[in-house]
Design an enzyme around this catalytic site. Structure first.
Site, short mmCIF file in Angstrom:
data_model
loop_
_atom_site.label_atom_id
_atom_site.label_comp_id
_atom_site.label_asym_id
_atom_site.label_seq_id
_atom_site.Cartn_x
_atom_site.Cartn_y
_atom_site.Cartn_z
N CYS A 130 -13.23 26.21 -6.26
CA CYS A 130 -13.42 24.76 -6.15
C CYS A 130 -14.85 24.39 -6.51
O CYS A 130 -15.10 23.41 -7.21
CB CYS A 130 -13.11 24.28 -4.72
SG CYS A 130 -11.42 24.53 -4.19
N CYS A 158 -20.36 -21.61 -5.34
CA CYS A 158 -19.38 -21.69 -6.42
C CYS A 158 -19.06 -20.28 -6.93
O CYS A 158 -19.64 -19.29 -6.49
CB CYS A 158 -19.89 -22.55 -7.57
SG CYS A 158 -21.39 -21.91 -8.35
N CYS A 168 -21.85 -18.14 -8.25
CA CYS A 168 -22.66 -17.50 -7.21
C CYS A 168 -22.04 -16.15 -6.84
O CYS A 168 -22.75 -15.15 -6.66
CB CYS A 168 -22.72 -18.39 -5.96
SG CYS A 168 -23.46 -20.01 -6.21
N ASP A 194 14.85 2.25 4.74
CA ASP A 194 15.26 3.40 5.53
C ASP A 194 16.34 2.92 6.50
O ASP A 194 16.38 1.74 6.85
CB ASP A 194 14.05 3.94 6.29
CG ASP A 194 14.43 5.02 7.28
OD1 ASP A 194 15.07 5.99 6.87
OD2 ASP A 194 14.10 4.86 8.47
N ASP A 203 9.95 3.31 9.05
CA ASP A 203 9.25 3.33 10.33
C ASP A 203 8.88 4.72 10.81
O ASP A 203 8.17 4.87 11.79
CB ASP A 203 10.11 2.66 11.41
CG ASP A 203 11.29 3.53 11.83
OD1 ASP A 203 11.84 4.24 10.96
OD2 ASP A 203 11.66 3.49 13.02
N ASP A 245 8.87 8.71 6.50
CA ASP A 245 8.85 7.60 5.55
C ASP A 245 7.47 7.40 4.92
O ASP A 245 7.33 6.66 3.95
CB ASP A 245 9.25 6.29 6.25
CG ASP A 245 10.69 6.30 6.73
OD1 ASP A 245 11.52 6.90 6.03
OD2 ASP A 245 10.97 5.72 7.79
#
Length: 845
Positions: A29, A93, A96, A516, A714, A718
């Protein structure tokens, strides 16, 4: 994703840039990261330390450090960054906003920045080493004032709100002063133009020169009194070659005032016939723009009322056990583990678990459900909800920023501060808007000087000033963020939390809603309905063994089996070995006996033939029940059947989704027959049955081939699908993992909240488009009119005073239109679909 401004000088300095690298696990790595960084142009060397998880990057000269970050991420690793918020004062605005974003993005170490005009906040993504004082200096260098952002305490006034109220009071005072001074000036000048008798009266009683001197005094008091705010901000911005809305007002009013001063005191310096005065234009412009700013400040204050109301739900004190009794203490003094007492009519101070007593609690602020919920020993209570009837004591489990209410406030604030993809168009336009307006004003002046009638100088000045004043980047800057603020705030009040602002736009564009089944379409509280035994097995023996195994699982079906065993007084035994096989079931050893419980595919995997129960399983599946199989000591022992009742609102909600023109799919691990029965009953279009947890992502991706997908779930399994979908909606009663993976959180378990979320999204984006159309159309139409385009046709000219009024009203219109979203009502679902009139169009295994 957020349309944030990338840092143009991220890490731009000669020397060493230190990065915290995430995701490295071995020497390979390290080599991979070093090679990726070294390949970036301008990098002379890169040294990566695995133990410290750090990279020291040496530059040969200046380098775009964003390329280094990108290279690390492309190599498959992450660079640790922090998200910080900073308040910005003085923005008026869209130009800005663009200026502040570019100033912060230029700070070395900042990767992205998003500035929101409506919330007056900057969200900065940067390396941990970035000193926020450097960011604050960059903001000041751009001409604005930074301020710290702090979460308002329950018993303290919101400092930002106090500051806005002080600003509103100052605006109101300045407007009153300007109006009092402008009124006689306006009457004196315009009355002389419109009423000949009044003109004669002024000439006889005051005199022309004396009248002009009086106008000079009044206009100067307005311009350098209440109007000084525009000069203080506008002229320095112009000097930095970064003009904003204040610059347009400053240049326009000073031009009208300065020309009038010369016409009054040095008329000989002007061409004959051009020594006219426009003092009233300068004063009226300041007064009308102050009026617009006042109305704008009032409307902007109302856009954040959802947050104020949420903060107001927190009580200031709590009754906590201290010594031998209960004492009233400040909310901040409550700590985890405290015993808290709540009496009838009081708000629950913090989140916790009921210890004694019982009551009904109104949780509508969390779930949107108006019916109070029964609470007794062991039940959870949420801070901010209202105790209706009895008294109870509870243990404080979450306090301060960890409470559900605090998390809701944080989610809403983050969503309100986010930028939608649609904002990208506005950002591109506003970058050049103010310079383009000033160029248009200069061109207008030149054209009138060359081609205009006598007195050409007077016409040139008036029309150039009108162009400067009427152009309105304020409306463009407010068009998107104000609608987002009001829309997400109103959604929160209806129990729908947009965790990411961009989901507000993405949700509007979905074509398919994938659901689900367990806990989303159904109650998530299955019950054991049937236990069909094989020859040689007894009910008590099998139920006890199966319940013993399932007691180790947190799955709702497992809980149903354990509950059935308890109801029949069947003892649950200790488990010696337990192994969950995702998507198949569980295997365990109970008292030396091998027990397996799961789908038919688990039995097949174990070498058992489940066909003995095939007829019974098919019959029960067609009733919408879920058949499982149990084996004991290598023999098929029983068909275990559970039923999870469909939520009463599911059919109506699916009918409402069809009414919105959406396809509805169901994704479940249940067997195909059960899934088909539930789908037919609810009128679902597509069924994906017997899907393993990792297969849900594949299903979402396949649905995405024909349009954008919203996934509603839920459970822990999932979470990948929620993250993979274009928009993930987590049912708030589900797991923390699912909620963290979602873009939208539905605080109630009612599927009607999905309909409400989509309707809020559509209403908000429609509102934004209306605002943007007005803001762009206003400038496209009125800037040419102000320049005098209609004069050759019908003699129409737009006075600077009318231009100022139109400019002020454009911002007020945009804000007023956004505030209409506060009246958005929760969508009432259509009547349930008659299953006999719909067919399941697709089935998938």
């Amino acid at each position: 994703m957020n349309q944030t401004v990338p840092s143009e000088k991220f890490g731009k300095s000669a020397g060493v840039l230190r990065l915290d690298i995430e995701g490295m696990s071995c020497a390979s790595c390290v080599g991979r990261v070093e090679r990726a960084i070294a390949a970036v142009p301008g990098v002379s060397s890169a040294s990566v330390n695995l133990a410290a998880e750090r990279a020291d990057v040496t530059f040969a000269g200046t380098v775009d450090g964003a390329a280094v970050l990108h290279a690390v991420e492309e190599a498959g690793y992450g660079v640790r960054q922090e998200t910080r918020e900073l308040g910005i004062e003085g923005m008026s605005c869209a130009s800005c906003v663009e200026r502040v974003e570019r100033a912060i993005a230029a700070v070395p170490g900042v990767s992205t920045v998003a500035v929101n005009l409506a919330t007056e906040r900057a969200t900065v993504r940067a390396l941990p080493s970035v000193d926020m004082r450097t960011v604050e200096d960059a903001v000041r260098g751009a001409g604005y004032e930074p301020r710290a952002v702090t979460a308002p305490a329950a018993d303290a006034e919101d400092p930002r709100r106090a500051a806005k109220e002080a600003e509103y009071a100052l605006l109101r005072r300045d407007l009153l002063v300007a109006a009092i001074l402008t009124a006689p000036l306006f009457v004196l000048e315009m009355g002389s133009h419109l009423v000949p008798a009044f003109h004669d009266l002024v000439m006889d009683r005051i005199g022309m020169w004396e009248s002009r001197v009086l106008q000079f005094v009044l206009a100067s008091l307005v311009l350098f009194g209440p109007g000084l705010r525009f000069l203080r901000k506008g002229l320095p911005a112009l000097a930095r070659l970064a003009p904003d809305m204040n610059s347009l007002v400053a240049v326009g009013t000073l031009a009208a005032w300065g020309y009038s001063v010369v016409a009054t005191f040095l008329p000989g310096a002007l061409p004959a016939g051009t020594a006219n005065v426009y003092f009233e234009a300068a004063a009226v412009i300041v007064t009308l723009i102050l009026l617009g700013r006042l109305l704008e400040a009032r409307a902007k204050g109302r856009t954040g009322e959802a947050i104020k109301r949420l903060v107001g739900l927190r009580p200031k004190t709590a009754r906590v056990a201290r010594g031998s009794g209960f004492a009233e203490v400040p909310l901040d003094a409550v700590v985890v583990g405290d015993t808290v007492e709540v009496r009838p009519g009081e708000r629950v101070p913090v989140d916790g678990t009921v210890l004694s007593g019982s009551s009904f609690v109104d949780e509508s602020m969390i779930t949107g459900e108006p019916v109070p919920v029964s609470k007794e020993g062991g039940a959870s209570v949420v801070g901010g909800t209202i105790n209706k009837t009895g008294s109870f004591t509870y243990r404080a489990d979450r306090v301060g920023g960890d409470t559900v209410l605090a998390q809701i406030i944080r989610m809403v604030e983050e969503a309100q501060g986010g930028k939608l993809p649609i904002q990208a168009l506005v950002d591109r336009v506003t970058r050049w808007f103010v310079p383009a307006v000033m160029a248009a004003a200069a061109l207008t002046f030149l054209v009138w000087m060359v081609l205009g009638p006598d007195p050409a100088l007077g016409f040139a000045l008036v029309n150039a000033v009108a162009v400067l004043i009427i152009a309105c980047p304020c409306a463009m800057g407010l068009a998107t963020p104000t609608s987002v603020m009001v829309g997400t705030g109103r959604a929160a009040e209806l129990g729908v939390l947009f965790r990411r602002g961009e989901a507000l736009q993405s949700l509007r564009e979905v074509d398919v809603v994938a659901l689900d089944k367990t806990g989303t379409l159904t109650e998530g509280r299955p019950e054991l309905t049937d236990l069909v035994l094989a020859d040689g097995f007894g009910r008590g023996d099998v139920l006890g063994l199966v319940a013993s195994v399932e007691a180790k699982s947190e799955h709702p079906i497992a809980a149903a089996i354990v509950a059935a065993a308890k109801a029949e007084d069947v003892p649950v035994s200790p488990v010696d070995r337990f192994e969950a096989v995702p998507g198949f079931g569980v295997e365990a050893t109970v008292g030396g006996r091998a027990v397996a419980v799961g789908a038919d595919r688990l039995m097949t995997h174990l070498g058992l033939d489940p066909s003995a129960f095939a007829a019974e399983a098919e019959r029960l599946s067609l009733e919408g029940k879920s058949p499982l199989y149990a084996s004991v000591d290598g023999r098929l022992a029983a068909l275990v059947v559970v039923s999870d009742p469909v939520k009463a609102t599911s059919a109506a909600a699916i009918g409402a989704l069809h009414g919105l023109g959406l396809r509805v799919a169901m994704v479940t691990g249940d067997n195909e027959r059960t899934a088909k029965a539930v789908a037919a009953r609810l009128g679902i279009d597509e069924v994906f049955a017997e899907v393993l947890p990792e297969g849900k992502v594949t299903v979402v991706q396949s649905l995405g081939l024909s349009g954008k997908v919203a996934f509603v779930g839920d459970g822990i399994n999932d979470a990948p699908a929620l993250a993979a979908a274009d928009v993930g909606l987590a049912v708030g009663t589900g797991t923390d993992v699912a909620i963290e993976s979602a873009d939208v959180v539905l605080m109630s378990g009612d599927l009607n909240a999905v309909v409400t979320a989509i309707a809020v999204s559509r209403a908000t984006i429609r509102n934004i488009r209306q605002n943007l159309f007005w803001a762009f159309a206003y400038n496209v139409v009125l800037v040419p009119v102000a320049a005098g385009l209609l004069y050759p046709l019908n003699g129409t000219l737009l006075s600077p005073a009318l231009a100022a009024g139109a400019m002020a009203l454009s911002s007020v219109f945009v804000l007023g239109n956004a505030l209409r979203l506060r009246r958005f009502s929760a969508v009432v679902a259509a009547p349930p679909v008659d299953p006999s009139t719909r067919e399941v169009t697709h089935e998938h295994r």
